[in-house]
Design an enzyme around this catalytic site. Structure first.
Site, PDB file in Angstrom:
ATOM      1  N   HIS A   1       0.841  -1.201   0.000  1.00 44.69           N
ATOM      2  CA  HIS A   1       0.000   0.000   0.000  1.00 44.69           C
ATOM      3  C   HIS A   1       0.878   1.254   0.000  1.00 44.69           C
ATOM      4  O   HIS A   1       0.658   2.179  -0.793  1.00 44.69           O
ATOM      5  CB  HIS A   1      -0.910  -0.018   1.238  1.00 44.69           C
ATOM      6  CG  HIS A   1      -1.589   1.271   1.525  1.00 44.69           C
ATOM      7  ND1 HIS A   1      -2.832   1.585   1.025  1.00 44.69           N
ATOM      8  CD2 HIS A   1      -1.193   2.352   2.260  1.00 44.69           C
ATOM      9  CE1 HIS A   1      -3.172   2.798   1.449  1.00 44.69           C
ATOM     10  NE2 HIS A   1      -2.189   3.279   2.194  1.00 44.69           N
ATOM     11  N   GLU A   2       1.878   1.271   0.881  1.00 49.11           N
ATOM     12  CA  GLU A   2       2.765   2.445   0.965  1.00 49.11           C
ATOM     13  C   GLU A   2       3.579   2.621  -0.311  1.00 49.11           C
ATOM     14  O   GLU A   2       3.790   3.753  -0.761  1.00 49.11           O
ATOM     15  CB  GLU A   2       3.674   2.338   2.188  1.00 49.11           C
ATOM     16  CG  GLU A   2       2.952   2.326   3.519  1.00 49.11           C
ATOM     17  CD  GLU A   2       2.054   3.526   3.751  1.00 49.11           C
ATOM     18  OE1 GLU A   2       2.361   4.631   3.248  1.00 49.11           O
ATOM     19  OE2 GLU A   2       1.026   3.381   4.437  1.00 49.11           O
TER      20      GLU A   2
ATOM     21  N   HIS B   1       1.605   4.410  -2.886  1.00 52.85           N
ATOM     22  CA  HIS B   1       1.651   5.873  -2.802  1.00 52.85           C
ATOM     23  C   HIS B   1       2.835   6.411  -3.599  1.00 52.85           C
ATOM     24  O   HIS B   1       2.710   7.407  -4.323  1.00 52.85           O
ATOM     25  CB  HIS B   1       1.776   6.333  -1.338  1.00 52.85           C
ATOM     26  CG  HIS B   1       0.508   6.260  -0.557  1.00 52.85           C
ATOM     27  ND1 HIS B   1      -0.656   6.893  -0.935  1.00 52.85           N
ATOM     28  CD2 HIS B   1       0.219   5.625   0.605  1.00 52.85           C
ATOM     29  CE1 HIS B   1      -1.595   6.667  -0.049  1.00 52.85           C
ATOM     30  NE2 HIS B   1      -1.094   5.891   0.895  1.00 52.85           N
TER      31      HIS B   1
ATOM     32  N   GLU C   1      -5.692   7.319  -0.876  1.00 54.05           N
ATOM     33  CA  GLU C   1      -5.720   6.127  -0.035  1.00 54.05           C
ATOM     34  C   GLU C   1      -6.417   4.973  -0.748  1.00 54.05           C
ATOM     35  O   GLU C   1      -5.935   3.837  -0.704  1.00 54.05           O
ATOM     36  CB  GLU C   1      -6.402   6.416   1.305  1.00 54.05           C
ATOM     37  CG  GLU C   1      -5.563   7.241   2.252  1.00 54.05           C
ATOM     38  CD  GLU C   1      -4.227   6.599   2.555  1.00 54.05           C
ATOM     39  OE1 GLU C   1      -4.158   5.385   2.828  1.00 54.05           O
ATOM     40  OE2 GLU C   1      -3.213   7.325   2.519  1.00 54.05           O
TER      41      GLU C   1
ATOM     42  N   ASP D   1      -4.678   1.487  -1.835  1.00 55.87           N
ATOM     43  CA  ASP D   1      -5.295   0.201  -1.486  1.00 55.87           C
ATOM     44  C   ASP D   1      -5.443  -0.664  -2.730  1.00 55.87           C
ATOM     45  O   ASP D   1      -5.134  -1.858  -2.714  1.00 55.87           O
ATOM     46  CB  ASP D   1      -6.670   0.413  -0.846  1.00 55.87           C
ATOM     47  CG  ASP D   1      -6.601   0.924   0.583  1.00 55.87           C
ATOM     48  OD1 ASP D   1      -5.508   0.893   1.184  1.00 55.87           O
ATOM     49  OD2 ASP D   1      -7.654   1.369   1.098  1.00 55.87           O
TER      50      ASP D   1
END
Length: 165
Positions: A20-21, A24, A103, A107
């Site tokens: 997930h990070e 980003h 976000e 995801d």
């Protein structure tokens, strides 16, 4: 990410959260947030420079002396607490919406890596450990929460799972 994460979740869930990070980063959210922050601060200080020499602003707050300059810290406080505050509220709302969209995108990036179940269980564990609100008011969370509520995120990931099958 904090070192407490290692104690809260299993290794496969850590990988999903890292996915997930990394989403980003891969999707450009980090650079976009940096650029937006720079533009925001530039706009704020540009507007401050337009108001800095306004003696009417200072007189309105009881600073009458035209013969001596107003300290910069006082000028900054007056500007940011009065003139910029309404602008900040509106801009903060749009930045919160932008953050929430990011976000969901991060995801999705983790889900596309095949880590949906692990991300969902990891997020649940983190949420329970941090005592997050399970079902906050929709309007309140839309304005105040930079991350979507857990229920919305889990629903979106489940929808992605069913769509991919």
């Amino acid at each position: 990410l904090f070192d407490t994460l290692l104690e809260q979740v299993h290794d496969d869930e850590i990988l999903a959260i890292l996915g997930h990070e990394l989403g980003h980063w891969k999707l450009g959210h980090t650079l976009a947030n940096f650029a937006i922050t720079q533009i925001y601060m530039g706009a704020a200080f540009y507007c401050f420079s337009l108001c800095y020499t306004s003696h009417d602003l200072y007189r309105a707050f009881g600073f009458d002396g035209d013969e001596r300059p107003i300290p910069t810290i006082i000028a900054l406080m007056l500007f940011f607490q009065t003139l910029w505050a309404p602008v900040d509220k509106v801009l903060s709302f749009f930045l919160t919406i932008f953050s929430r969209v990011n976000e969901f995108a991060a995801d999705k990036f983790s889900v596309d890596l095949g880590m949906s179940a692990q991300l969902q269980s990891g997020l649940c564990k983190i949420h329970l450990e941090n005592l997050g609100a399970m079902c906050p008011d929709r309007w309140y969370s839309t304005y105040h929460y930079s991350h979507p509520p857990l229920v919305e995120r889990l629903s979106a990931m489940m929808a992605l799972d069913t769509k991919s099958k």
